[in-house]
Design a protein around this motif. Structure first.
Motif, PDB file in Angstrom:
ATOM      1  N   PRO A 488       0.827  -1.209   0.000  1.00  0.00           N
ATOM      2  CA  PRO A 488       0.000   0.000   0.000  1.00  0.00           C
ATOM      3  C   PRO A 488       0.857   1.253   0.000  1.00  0.00           C
ATOM      4  CG  PRO A 488       0.187  -0.834   2.232  1.00  0.00           C
ATOM      5  CD  PRO A 488       0.941  -1.814   1.344  1.00  0.00           C
ATOM      6  N   ALA A 489       0.285   2.358  -0.452  1.00  0.00           N
ATOM      7  CA  ALA A 489       0.893   3.678  -0.333  1.00  0.00           C
ATOM      8  C   ALA A 489      -0.138   4.585   0.320  1.00  0.00           C
ATOM      9  CB  ALA A 489       1.292   4.227  -1.692  1.00  0.00           C
ATOM     10  N   VAL A 490       0.321   5.525   1.140  1.00  0.00           N
ATOM     11  CA  VAL A 490      -0.571   6.443   1.850  1.00  0.00           C
ATOM     12  C   VAL A 490      -0.293   7.862   1.385  1.00  0.00           C
ATOM     13  CG1 VAL A 490      -1.231   7.358   4.112  1.00  0.00           C
ATOM     14  CG2 VAL A 490      -0.694   4.930   3.866  1.00  0.00           C
ATOM     15  N   TYR A 491      -1.355   8.600   1.104  1.00  0.00           N
ATOM     16  CA  TYR A 491      -1.205  10.012   0.753  1.00  0.00           C
ATOM     17  C   TYR A 491      -2.405  10.766   1.314  1.00  0.00           C
ATOM     18  CZ  TYR A 491       0.388  14.102  -1.763  1.00  0.00           C
ATOM     19  OH  TYR A 491       0.875  15.343  -2.073  1.00  0.00           O
ATOM     20  N   GLY A 492      -2.151  11.664   2.276  1.00  0.00           N
ATOM     21  CA  GLY A 492      -3.229  12.421   2.891  1.00  0.00           C
ATOM     22  C   GLY A 492      -4.259  11.491   3.497  1.00  0.00           C
ATOM     23  N   ASP A 493      -5.508  11.629   3.052  1.00  0.00           N
ATOM     24  CA  ASP A 493      -6.580  10.791   3.592  1.00  0.00           C
ATOM     25  C   ASP A 493      -6.917   9.628   2.664  1.00  0.00           C
ATOM     26  OD1 ASP A 493      -7.740  12.171   1.538  1.00  0.00           O
ATOM     27  OD2 ASP A 493      -9.404  12.978   2.712  1.00  0.00           O
ATOM     28  N   GLN A 494      -5.962   9.238   1.813  1.00  0.00           N
ATOM     29  CA  GLN A 494      -6.175   8.121   0.901  1.00  0.00           C
ATOM     30  C   GLN A 494      -5.126   7.028   1.108  1.00  0.00           C
ATOM     31  OE1 GLN A 494      -7.318   9.118  -3.334  1.00  0.00           O
ATOM     32  NE2 GLN A 494      -6.549  11.123  -2.725  1.00  0.00           N
ATOM     33  N   VAL A 495      -5.562   5.786   0.900  1.00  0.00           N
ATOM     34  CA  VAL A 495      -4.653   4.650   0.782  1.00  0.00           C
ATOM     35  C   VAL A 495      -4.768   4.156  -0.653  1.00  0.00           C
ATOM     36  CG1 VAL A 495      -4.157   2.281   1.494  1.00  0.00           C
ATOM     37  CG2 VAL A 495      -4.817   3.989   3.202  1.00  0.00           C
ATOM     38  N   LEU A 496      -3.654   4.025  -1.341  1.00  0.00           N
ATOM     39  CA  LEU A 496      -3.623   3.569  -2.734  1.00  0.00           C
ATOM     40  C   LEU A 496      -2.981   2.191  -2.781  1.00  0.00           C
ATOM     41  CD1 LEU A 496      -4.796   5.914  -4.402  1.00  0.00           C
ATOM     42  CD2 LEU A 496      -3.213   6.857  -2.709  1.00  0.00           C
ATOM     43  N   ALA A 498      -2.945  -1.710  -5.428  1.00  0.00           N
ATOM     44  CA  ALA A 498      -3.451  -2.488  -6.560  1.00  0.00           C
ATOM     45  C   ALA A 498      -3.673  -3.907  -6.090  1.00  0.00           C
ATOM     46  CB  ALA A 498      -2.484  -2.458  -7.729  1.00  0.00           C
ATOM     47  N   SER A 499      -4.866  -4.433  -6.347  1.00  0.00           N
ATOM     48  CA  SER A 499      -5.206  -5.794  -5.953  1.00  0.00           C
ATOM     49  C   SER A 499      -6.338  -6.272  -6.841  1.00  0.00           C
ATOM     50  CB  SER A 499      -5.639  -5.825  -4.475  1.00  0.00           C
ATOM     51  OG  SER A 499      -5.888  -7.145  -4.045  1.00  0.00           O
ATOM     52  N   GLY A 500      -6.287  -7.523  -7.235  1.00  0.00           N
ATOM     53  CA  GLY A 500      -7.341  -8.034  -8.089  1.00  0.00           C
ATOM     54  C   GLY A 500      -7.410  -7.339  -9.429  1.00  0.00           C
ATOM     55  N   ASP A 501      -6.234  -6.945  -9.957  1.00  0.00           N
ATOM     56  CA  ASP A 501      -6.176  -6.309 -11.275  1.00  0.00           C
ATOM     57  C   ASP A 501      -6.826  -4.928 -11.287  1.00  0.00           C
ATOM     58  OD1 ASP A 501      -5.301  -6.369 -13.917  1.00  0.00           O
ATOM     59  OD2 ASP A 501      -7.233  -7.058 -14.663  1.00  0.00           O
ATOM     60  N   ARG A 502      -6.964  -4.288 -10.100  1.00  0.00           N
ATOM     61  CA  ARG A 502      -7.555  -2.963 -10.017  1.00  0.00           C
ATOM     62  C   ARG A 502      -6.655  -2.061  -9.178  1.00  0.00           C
ATOM     63  NH1 ARG A 502     -11.569  -2.741 -13.601  1.00  0.00           N
ATOM     64  NH2 ARG A 502     -12.733  -1.186 -12.400  1.00  0.00           N
ATOM     65  N   LEU A 503      -6.509  -0.809  -9.599  1.00  0.00           N
ATOM     66  CA  LEU A 503      -5.882   0.213  -8.780  1.00  0.00           C
ATOM     67  C   LEU A 503      -6.997   0.860  -7.976  1.00  0.00           C
ATOM     68  CD1 LEU A 503      -3.381   1.954  -8.031  1.00  0.00           C
ATOM     69  CD2 LEU A 503      -4.028   3.472  -9.916  1.00  0.00           C
ATOM     70  N   VAL A 504      -6.842   0.890  -6.652  1.00  0.00           N
ATOM     71  CA  VAL A 504      -7.935   1.276  -5.768  1.00  0.00           C
ATOM     72  C   VAL A 504      -7.508   2.419  -4.864  1.00  0.00           C
ATOM     73  CG1 VAL A 504      -9.579   0.450  -4.033  1.00  0.00           C
ATOM     74  CG2 VAL A 504      -8.707  -1.126  -5.765  1.00  0.00           C
ATOM     75  N   SER A 505      -8.402   3.398  -4.675  1.00  0.00           N
ATOM     76  CA  SER A 505      -8.229   4.454  -3.687  1.00  0.00           C
ATOM     77  C   SER A 505      -9.227   4.220  -2.562  1.00  0.00           C
ATOM     78  CB  SER A 505      -8.483   5.836  -4.308  1.00  0.00           C
ATOM     79  OG  SER A 505      -8.562   6.844  -3.293  1.00  0.00           O
ATOM     80  N   LEU A 506      -8.719   4.088  -1.328  1.00  0.00           N
ATOM     81  CA  LEU A 506      -9.551   3.859  -0.155  1.00  0.00           C
ATOM     82  C   LEU A 506      -9.482   5.060   0.770  1.00  0.00           C
ATOM     83  CD1 LEU A 506      -8.415   0.218   0.749  1.00  0.00           C
ATOM     84  CD2 LEU A 506     -10.381   0.876  -0.635  1.00  0.00           C
ATOM     85  N   ASP A 507     -10.573   5.346   1.448  1.00  0.00           N
ATOM     86  CA  ASP A 507     -10.559   6.353   2.505  1.00  0.00           C
ATOM     87  C   ASP A 507      -9.710   5.814   3.651  1.00  0.00           C
ATOM     88  OD1 ASP A 507     -11.649   7.493   5.177  1.00  0.00           O
ATOM     89  OD2 ASP A 507     -12.450   8.869   3.661  1.00  0.00           O
ATOM     90  N   SER A 508      -8.707   6.584   4.078  1.00  0.00           N
ATOM     91  CA  SER A 508      -7.757   6.058   5.050  1.00  0.00           C
ATOM     92  C   SER A 508      -8.394   5.804   6.412  1.00  0.00           C
ATOM     93  CB  SER A 508      -6.569   7.013   5.200  1.00  0.00           C
ATOM     94  OG  SER A 508      -6.995   8.276   5.678  1.00  0.00           O
ATOM     95  N   ARG A 509      -9.486   6.498   6.741  1.00  0.00           N
ATOM     96  CA  ARG A 509     -10.116   6.317   8.050  1.00  0.00           C
ATOM     97  C   ARG A 509     -11.138   5.176   8.054  1.00  0.00           C
ATOM     98  NH1 ARG A 509      -9.856  11.752   7.024  1.00  0.00           N
ATOM     99  NH2 ARG A 509      -8.621  13.035   8.473  1.00  0.00           N
ATOM    100  N   THR A 510     -11.850   5.013   6.938  1.00  0.00           N
ATOM    101  CA  THR A 510     -12.951   4.050   6.913  1.00  0.00           C
ATOM    102  C   THR A 510     -12.676   2.826   6.045  1.00  0.00           C
ATOM    103  OG1 THR A 510     -14.051   5.073   4.999  1.00  0.00           O
ATOM    104  CG2 THR A 510     -14.548   5.974   7.199  1.00  0.00           C
ATOM    105  N   GLY A 511     -11.739   2.915   5.129  1.00  0.00           N
ATOM    106  CA  GLY A 511     -11.471   1.825   4.203  1.00  0.00           C
ATOM    107  C   GLY A 511     -12.461   1.739   3.061  1.00  0.00           C
TER     108      GLY A 511
END
Length: 818
Positions: A488-496, A498-511
């Motif tokens: 994973p990589a963290v930037y501000g309030d996002q976690v970036l 790649a899994s399951g052939d998708r690049l995903v942006s998650l909310d860092s507090r809620t997922g």
């Protein structure tokens, strides 16, 4: 050997009823199938969804099926059927009830001359049939040779070769071996010809006769050097075989015998049957096949073939029949190309090696980015001013990839206090930032904790497969990561991630998912997205072959640009992890075909490339303005030489090297650099015993003079292992951890370092014994190895994540620590 189906395994693939699970490979899972028409058992091999979704894959797969149908021979595991247009593409080949040559030699030892002649004559006839059809096998190795009761079989002749190969993110010592390549493989796969297969077959026969790889082991580039210049060790080869094998190992392809000629030279004196120990192995495979064939249905979860056939356990409920709507993940089986030759030792993310002279040196790492709120997003902010964390860090430090955190001990997450917590599973690649500490685990899923108090925040999983073995390195040296999950990589309030052939942006507090787009899978354990200048950079495509890099809008996920890095038909020696490495001043540094490159973050335009004789050997990038630093490894008959190169930015032209003495660089990896010092780690990989005394080396950046050397515990499988993290620089302090404590040294801006300080971590696991498990079946299981902890210093708050799941957060030690 045959294994039970899993609950999510298909019950039918095309015309084949699925009876058992054979294993899995780079393409997908492999099953025992039966058409029910008396044609006999088949090995039915499936293709991962992410591979099948690659635009050109189905066309290539269809062409290869068509060509392979024309190849027949008594010593070939023939193609029986296949469907490139199915939702999940598949192919079926003849099932060979017997071990691979690799397993046979490991279990029964080297063969006598007559038995090697029998083996070689059969395989040479198989190659003659392949060559007569206009095909070059390209992948003749012990893992692609099956031993049946009536003789050997050559498998995988051109079928979707290398479809699932991923690079070894390791140091330059190999897990598998490139010793079964030819000089033409090393020069580039476009030069591989039929005579190359003959060269490789000779190497296989040397292995069968001696039990050793003919070109030795050690650093991959050194092995490839010996292959290129044909420096094979034939001393232990029986004298009666030496002359014919020497002819096959000629540096000139035209001087080698053809496969048919080789068969003729090996036939005289050949044995009529396998030695008794090998025959015993083959017989066991046959008995197991008979047990499964006698069942009234498939071999179900929780049963061995014997238990199912004898009724020694209560029969379970039958699972519902399923079609091929499934998505196998990354696994291991003899359906793939050879294990990726490791590149020259680079430094890559250093968490997997006790300073990453272990798992991470393939290219360089990616991931963690540091920026300061209120500072320029593309720069570093002002480290002299108090600042809050905008972006996260990982085991490589900040976005420059230099192993250095660019802010001080006064920066901590809001409300932080020392804490101790625990993660489920085995953390295997972490990042920490303002709002989150998040780790991938060996199962390919993710777990997040609060950086302030250690309380659990959320879990995330693409759930593409239920891989019971998890992250591993196969017996042939390939890296497998469930769901293709990156760090994973963290930037501000996002976690970036790649899994399951998708690049995903998650909310860092809620997922919760903010956006997701189609992207690539991990090329290796160290692959990770990288964030800079409002963009997320990620590889596109499931494998290193034809790798591309793309820039996606950080806020929306919209693709802004894309650039091809390598061609579709790379030589094995040129396959690396092509995920991004580092960034600074609106430049993105990463590997491409031919070496290190610098791209403009705005549009992907190439602005520099390392092309010098020495700098072209760079496979990592530690950026510390005004230079990029890298470890370049060169090999000769005199051995290995490592030099820390300085490259200009963004041209990547050579600016000289740091004059480090050989005694400091022998067996070392470059792990950190700041304005005054460079940090090296000497030692073995986490799954190997040390053959030198491991240590952390601190040297002046300008003249290479040693400032301090910190001995580490020697790794031995006969005693408990005290695994050590990769060191990192934060607030003019060098920090690292082992299984009991956090260690720190004040650097004093490159003058005499301060004393070594120890902060005991109460409740840490302590030294551990290495688990005893079946490496012949799975290879190296990352969940069962004693791997180093990861240390993530987010300013004045230091997080220590142990591989068993224990997590500690303590203040960055100062002068009062003891």
């Amino acid at each position: 050997m045959l294994g039970p189906l899993r609950e999510d395994s298909p019950r039918r693939i095309g015309p084949y009823a699925i009876r058992a699970r054979l294993g899995a490979g780079g393409m997908g899972e492999v099953f025992l199938g039966d058409r029910g028409d008396g044609s006999g058992p088949a090995a039915v091999k499936t293709v991962r969804r992410d591979v099948a979704g690659d635009p050109g894959f189905r066309d290539r797969f269809r062409r290869e099926i068509t060509v392979a149908r024309s190849v027949t021979g008594p010593r070939l595991a023939s193609l029986l059927d296949g469907d490139a247009d199915a939702e999940v593409p598949w192919l079926a080949t003849e099932y060979v009830a017997g071990p691979t040559l690799s397993a046979a030699v490991r279990g029964a030892g080297a063969m006598d001359e007559a038995e090697v002649r029998m083996l070689g004559a059969g395989l040479a006839r198989a190659l003659a049939a392949v060559h007569a059809a206009g095909i070059v096998h390209r992948d003749v190795k012990p893992g692609n040779v099956m031993l049946a009761a009536d003789g050997p079989r050559l498998i995988d002749f051109g079928i979707a070769r290398d479809a699932g190969s991923t690079p070894l993110t390791t140091t330059s010592r190999m897990v598998g071996s490139p010793a079964f390549m030819s000089p033409e493989h090393v020069a580039g796969s476009g030069r591989v010809v039929a005579a190359s297969d003959v060269f490789c077959l000779a190497s296989v026969l040397c292995f069968a006769a001696t039990g050793r790889d003919p070109f030795g082991d050690g650093p991959v580039a050194a092995v490839l050097y010996r292959v290129k210049y044909v420096e094979a060790d034939l001393e232990e080869v029986p004298e009666g075989l030496r002359a014919v094998l020497e002819d096959c190992l000629s540096a000139d392809p035209a001087a080698r015998p053809t496969a048919a000629e080789l068969a003729g030279r090996l036939t005289p004196g050949a044995a009529a049957e396998w030695p008794a120990p090998v025959g015993g192995q083959i017989a066991e495979y046959g008995r197991e096949l008979a047990r499964v064939s006698a069942l009234d249905g498939p071999l179900l979860p929780g049963y061995t073939p014997t238990e199912a056939a004898t009724g020694s356990r209560a029969a379970p409920h039958q699972l519902p029949t399923r079609g091929t709507d499934f998505a196998p993940g990354l696994h291991v089986a003899p359906t793939q190309g050879p294990g990726l030759g490791e590149p020259p030792r680079s430094r890559r993310r250093r968490n997997l090696v006790a300073a990453l002279v272990a798992l991470a040196l393939l290219g360089a790492a990616t991931g963690g980015l540091l920026a300061l709120r209120g500072g320029d997003e593309g720069g570093d902010g002002d480290p002299e001013k108090p600042a809050a964390v905008l972006a996260g860090i990982d085991a490589q430090g900040g976005r420059e990839g230099s192993g250095t955190v660019p802010y001080g001990r006064d920066v901590r997450p809001a409300g932080w206090h020392p804490w101790r917590s625990r993660m489920t599973g085995h953390p295997f690649g972490c990042a920490a930032g303002r709002d989150v500490l998040v780790c991938r685990n060996t199962a390919g899923s993710y777990e997040a904790l609060s950086p302030s108090d250690g309380k659990k925040l959320w879990d995330y999983s693409a759930r593409l497969d239920a891989d019971e073995a998890g992250a591993r390195i196969s017996p042939t040296g390939q890296v497998f990561m469930p769901s293709g999950s990156t760090r994973p990589a963290v930037y501000g309030d996002q976690v970036l991630l790649a899994s399951g052939d998708r690049l995903v942006s998650l909310d860092s507090r809620t997922g919760k998912v903010r956006w997701e787009v189609r992207a690539g899978s991990a090329h290796g354990f160290e692959s990770a997205p990288l964030v800079a200048d409002g963009l997320v950079f990620a590889a596109v495509g499931p494998t290193p072959q034809g790798a591309r890099i793309a820039g996606f809008d950080l806020a929306t996920g919209k693709e802004k640009w894309r650039r091809r890095l390598v061609g579709e038909d790379l030589a094995k020696a040129e396959e690396y992890d092509f995920w991004p490495l580092a960034t600074r001043d609106k430049m993105l540094y990463l590997l491409g075909e031919g070496g290190l490159r610098a791209l403009r973050t705005e549009d992907g335009a190439e602005l520099g490339r390392a092309t010098g004789e020495q700098t072209s050997q760079c496979h990592d990038a530690l950026v510390r303005a005004p230079h990029v630093y890298c470890a370049a490894y060169t090999y000769s008959t005199e051995g290995e030489h490592m030099a820390v190169q300085r490259l200009g930015t963004p041209s990547l032209e050579s600016a000289g090297e740091i004059p480090l003495p050989d005694e400091l660089t022998d067996g070392a990896g470059l792990v950190a650099v700041d304005d005054h010092v460079v940090v090296l780690v000497r030692g073995a990989r986490p799954w190997e015993e040390d053959d030198i005394d491991p240590e952390i080396v601190l040297a002046r950046r300008d003249d290479g003079a040693a400032l301090a050397r910190y001995p580490l515990d020697r790794r031995s499988f006969s005693s408990r292992i005290n695994a050590v993290s990769s060191p990192m620089i934060v607030a003019d302090t060098l920090v690292w951890a082992d299984s009991t404590s956090l260690y720190s040294v004040a650097l004093h801006n490159g003058s005499k370092p301060g004393p070594l300080r120890t902060t005991v971590l109460k409740g840490a696991p302590g030294p551990e014994l290495r688990k005893d498990y079946d490496t012949l079946q799975w290879g190296l299981l990352m969940s069962d190895e004693v791997l180093p902890p990861e240390v993530l210093p987010v300013g004045g708050a230091v997080y220590v994540i142990h591989h068993g799941g224990r997590v500690f957060s303590v203040p960055l030690p100062g002068a009062s620590a003891s």
